[in-house]
Design an enzyme around this catalytic site. Structure first.
Site, PDB file in Angstrom:
ATOM      1  N   LYS A 187      25.511  -5.909  -4.562  1.00 43.24           N
ATOM      2  CA  LYS A 187      26.940  -5.858  -4.911  1.00 43.24           C
ATOM      3  C   LYS A 187      27.742  -5.221  -3.784  1.00 43.24           C
ATOM      4  O   LYS A 187      28.936  -4.985  -3.916  1.00 43.24           O
ATOM      5  CB  LYS A 187      27.133  -5.028  -6.181  1.00 43.24           C
ATOM      6  CG  LYS A 187      26.415  -5.565  -7.401  1.00 43.24           C
ATOM      7  CD  LYS A 187      26.753  -4.664  -8.589  1.00 43.24           C
ATOM      8  CE  LYS A 187      25.864  -4.968  -9.774  1.00 43.24           C
ATOM      9  NZ  LYS A 187      25.974  -3.911 -10.794  1.00 43.24           N
ATOM     10  N   HIS A 214       6.269   5.948  11.271  1.00 48.41           N
ATOM     11  CA  HIS A 214       5.633   5.798   9.956  1.00 48.41           C
ATOM     12  C   HIS A 214       4.666   6.987   9.803  1.00 48.41           C
ATOM     13  O   HIS A 214       3.450   6.821   9.826  1.00 48.41           O
ATOM     14  CB  HIS A 214       4.904   4.460   9.910  1.00 48.41           C
ATOM     15  CG  HIS A 214       4.513   3.993   8.534  1.00 48.41           C
ATOM     16  ND1 HIS A 214       4.562   4.805   7.406  1.00 48.41           N
ATOM     17  CD2 HIS A 214       4.060   2.780   8.103  1.00 48.41           C
ATOM     18  CE1 HIS A 214       4.143   4.102   6.355  1.00 48.41           C
ATOM     19  NE2 HIS A 214       3.844   2.874   6.748  1.00 48.41           N
ATOM     20  N   ARG A 234      11.961   3.387   2.799  1.00 48.06           N
ATOM     21  CA  ARG A 234      11.559   2.437   3.850  1.00 48.06           C
ATOM     22  C   ARG A 234      12.766   1.545   4.108  1.00 48.06           C
ATOM     23  O   ARG A 234      13.362   1.001   3.179  1.00 48.06           O
ATOM     24  CB  ARG A 234      10.364   1.595   3.402  1.00 48.06           C
ATOM     25  CG  ARG A 234      10.085   0.448   4.363  1.00 48.06           C
ATOM     26  CD  ARG A 234       8.812  -0.271   4.067  1.00 48.06           C
ATOM     27  NE  ARG A 234       7.650   0.515   4.482  1.00 48.06           N
ATOM     28  CZ  ARG A 234       6.404   0.045   4.484  1.00 48.06           C
ATOM     29  NH1 ARG A 234       6.168  -1.186   4.083  1.00 48.06           N
ATOM     30  NH2 ARG A 234       5.398   0.808   4.869  1.00 48.06           N
ATOM     31  N   ARG A 247       0.798  -1.225   0.000  1.00 50.12           N
ATOM     32  CA  ARG A 247       0.000   0.000   0.000  1.00 50.12           C
ATOM     33  C   ARG A 247       0.830   1.274   0.000  1.00 50.12           C
ATOM     34  O   ARG A 247       0.547   2.212  -0.744  1.00 50.12           O
ATOM     35  CB  ARG A 247      -0.907   0.037   1.230  1.00 50.12           C
ATOM     36  CG  ARG A 247      -2.192  -0.741   1.069  1.00 50.12           C
ATOM     37  CD  ARG A 247      -2.612  -1.314   2.403  1.00 50.12           C
ATOM     38  NE  ARG A 247      -1.651  -2.330   2.793  1.00 50.12           N
ATOM     39  CZ  ARG A 247      -1.764  -3.609   2.462  1.00 50.12           C
ATOM     40  NH1 ARG A 247      -2.800  -4.035   1.808  1.00 50.12           N
ATOM     41  NH2 ARG A 247      -0.841  -4.492   2.814  1.00 50.12           N
ATOM     42  N   THR A 248       1.843   1.322   0.833  1.00 51.06           N
ATOM     43  CA  THR A 248       2.617   2.565   0.946  1.00 51.06           C
ATOM     44  C   THR A 248       3.272   2.880  -0.396  1.00 51.06           C
ATOM     45  O   THR A 248       3.153   3.987  -0.927  1.00 51.06           O
ATOM     46  CB  THR A 248       3.673   2.435   2.067  1.00 51.06           C
ATOM     47  OG1 THR A 248       3.001   2.069   3.269  1.00 51.06           O
ATOM     48  CG2 THR A 248       4.414   3.743   2.273  1.00 51.06           C
TER      49      THR A 248
HETATM   50  C1  NCD Z   1       2.602  -1.165   8.108  1.00 49.64           C
HETATM   51  C2  NCD Z   1       4.097  -0.994   8.157  1.00 49.64           C
HETATM   52  O1  NCD Z   1       4.804  -1.245   7.173  1.00 49.64           O
HETATM   53  O2  NCD Z   1       4.547  -0.566   9.209  1.00 49.64           O
HETATM   54  N1  NCD Z   1       2.115  -1.347   6.806  1.00 49.64           N
HETATM   55  C3  NCD Z   1       1.761  -0.242   6.066  1.00 49.64           C
HETATM   56  O3  NCD Z   1       2.575   0.588   5.755  1.00 49.64           O
HETATM   57  N2  NCD Z   1       0.472  -0.101   5.745  1.00 49.64           N
HETATM   58  C4  NCD Z   1       2.063  -2.157   9.070  1.00 49.64           C
HETATM   59  C5  NCD Z   1       2.623  -3.541   9.084  1.00 49.64           C
HETATM   60  O4  NCD Z   1       3.477  -3.925   8.302  1.00 49.64           O
HETATM   61  O5  NCD Z   1       2.157  -4.312   9.928  1.00 49.64           O
END
Ligand code: NCD
Length: 303
Positions: A86, A135, A107, A57-58
């Site tokens: 590498k 987040h 991320r 989703r992100t």
């Molecule tokens: C979350 C995350 O990556 O922290 N997912 C997200 O971004 N919607 C929650 C999770 O992974 O449990």
């Protein structure tokens, strides 16, 4: 703050006014996100995506948002497809993408990674999750969802449940909710409690969340049940995970007679039964959609 060229690293950097501003812009983005209007606000702009940890989703909502605004995306969503394999380090990769793109979304499994990268590059950096840290963009879409459904955030009764120790979404969300005068409860097994540091930070601004292991202590009082996945990948000992997994199960039976809403950042594993999906309580798919207008609002404001 003025958002132009600002890094989005931690929700702690946001005032209540900043949050409200982004939520207002997101409202204006919604028709574009729903494809009812078109926009070229970010025409010619490029977003660089560095995803060292899995994401659905992100990543896709950032991509959708950027493209709906006429911009473009580059990057990788699997470290395996990059020069990481590498032996290239994060700093070199980030410096280079900082030269290619107008903003970077990152991320990474390491807490502090986004802040680290933001010190190395000249373009604004957005934290899309740093280990068990923060987040912030998820929090903004969580707040947007609550605002859209209740017409307000203030004075609601909100329970965060599940893995409050390793879950970065609830770390960010707790800080943000503390600004809105909500009644907060933390529901978790004792091994996965909200970190002391966060509880202390909240106490310092006179916010005291009720902490319990038992969901029935809060069920008849809450407006929002914010459910999270046990973060298996962050357990140092896999046996510990085996002991705790399945600690809570939200199913339609449990929700019978309540009008609370169920939110979840997704992905779910086994904490929400599929029979909840068709109840009026379930809002997690709507919530996932709101990631698009909210991330559009951020991109528009910082680029
Ligand atoms: C979350 C995350 O990556 O922290 N997912 C997200 O971004 N919607 C929650 C999770 O992974 O449990």
């Amino acid at each position: 703050m003025t958002f132009s060229q600002k890094n989005i690293i931690s929700i702690k950097d946001f005032s209540k006014k900043d949050i409200k501003y982004i939520l207002r812009v997101a409202e204006r983005m919604e028709p574009i996100a729903r494809s009812k209007e078109t926009s070229n606000l970010l025409y010619g702009k490029i977003l660089g995506m560095l995803f060292y940890e899995p994401s659905t989703r992100t990543k896709l909502s950032f991509e959708t948002g950027m493209k709906r605004l006429g911009g473009n995306v580059i990057g990788f969503t699997e470290a395996a497809g990059s020069s990481m394999t590498k032996g290239e380090n994060l700093a070199d990769t980030a410096r280079m993408v900082g030269e290619y793109a107008d903003s970077i979304v990152i991320r990474h499994e390491m807490e502090g990674a986004a802040r680290y990268v933001s010190d190395l590059v000249d373009v604004p950096v957005i934290n899309a999750g740093d280990g068990a840290g923060q987040h912030p963009t998820q929090t903004l879409l969580d707040l947007y969802t609550i605002k859209r459904i209740f017409g307000k955030i203030k004075n609601l009764n909100i329970a965060l449940i599940g893995d409050l120790k390793y879950g970065r979404t609830v770390h960010s969300l707790a800080y943000a909710l503390a600004l809105f005068n909500v009644k907060m409860s933390f529901v978790s097994p004792k091994e996965l409690k909200m970190p002391d540091e966060i509880v202390h930070d909240l106490n310092k601004i006179d916010v005291v969340a009720r902490e319990t292991e038992n969901i029935h202590d809060v069920l008849d009082k809450v407006d929002v049940l914010y459910v999270t996945r046990i973060q298996k990948e962050r357990f140092p000992d896999p046996e510990e995970y085996q002991k705790i997994k399945g600690a809570y199960l939200i199913n339609s039976e449990l929700l019978k007679g309540t009008d609370l809403i169920v939110m979840h950042p997704l992905p779910r594993v086994d904490e929400i039964a599929y029979d909840v999906d068709s109840t009026p309580n379930s809002k997690y798919f709507e919530q996932a959609f709101y990631g698009v207008p909210v991330r559009m609002a951020l991109l528009k404001s910082i680029i």
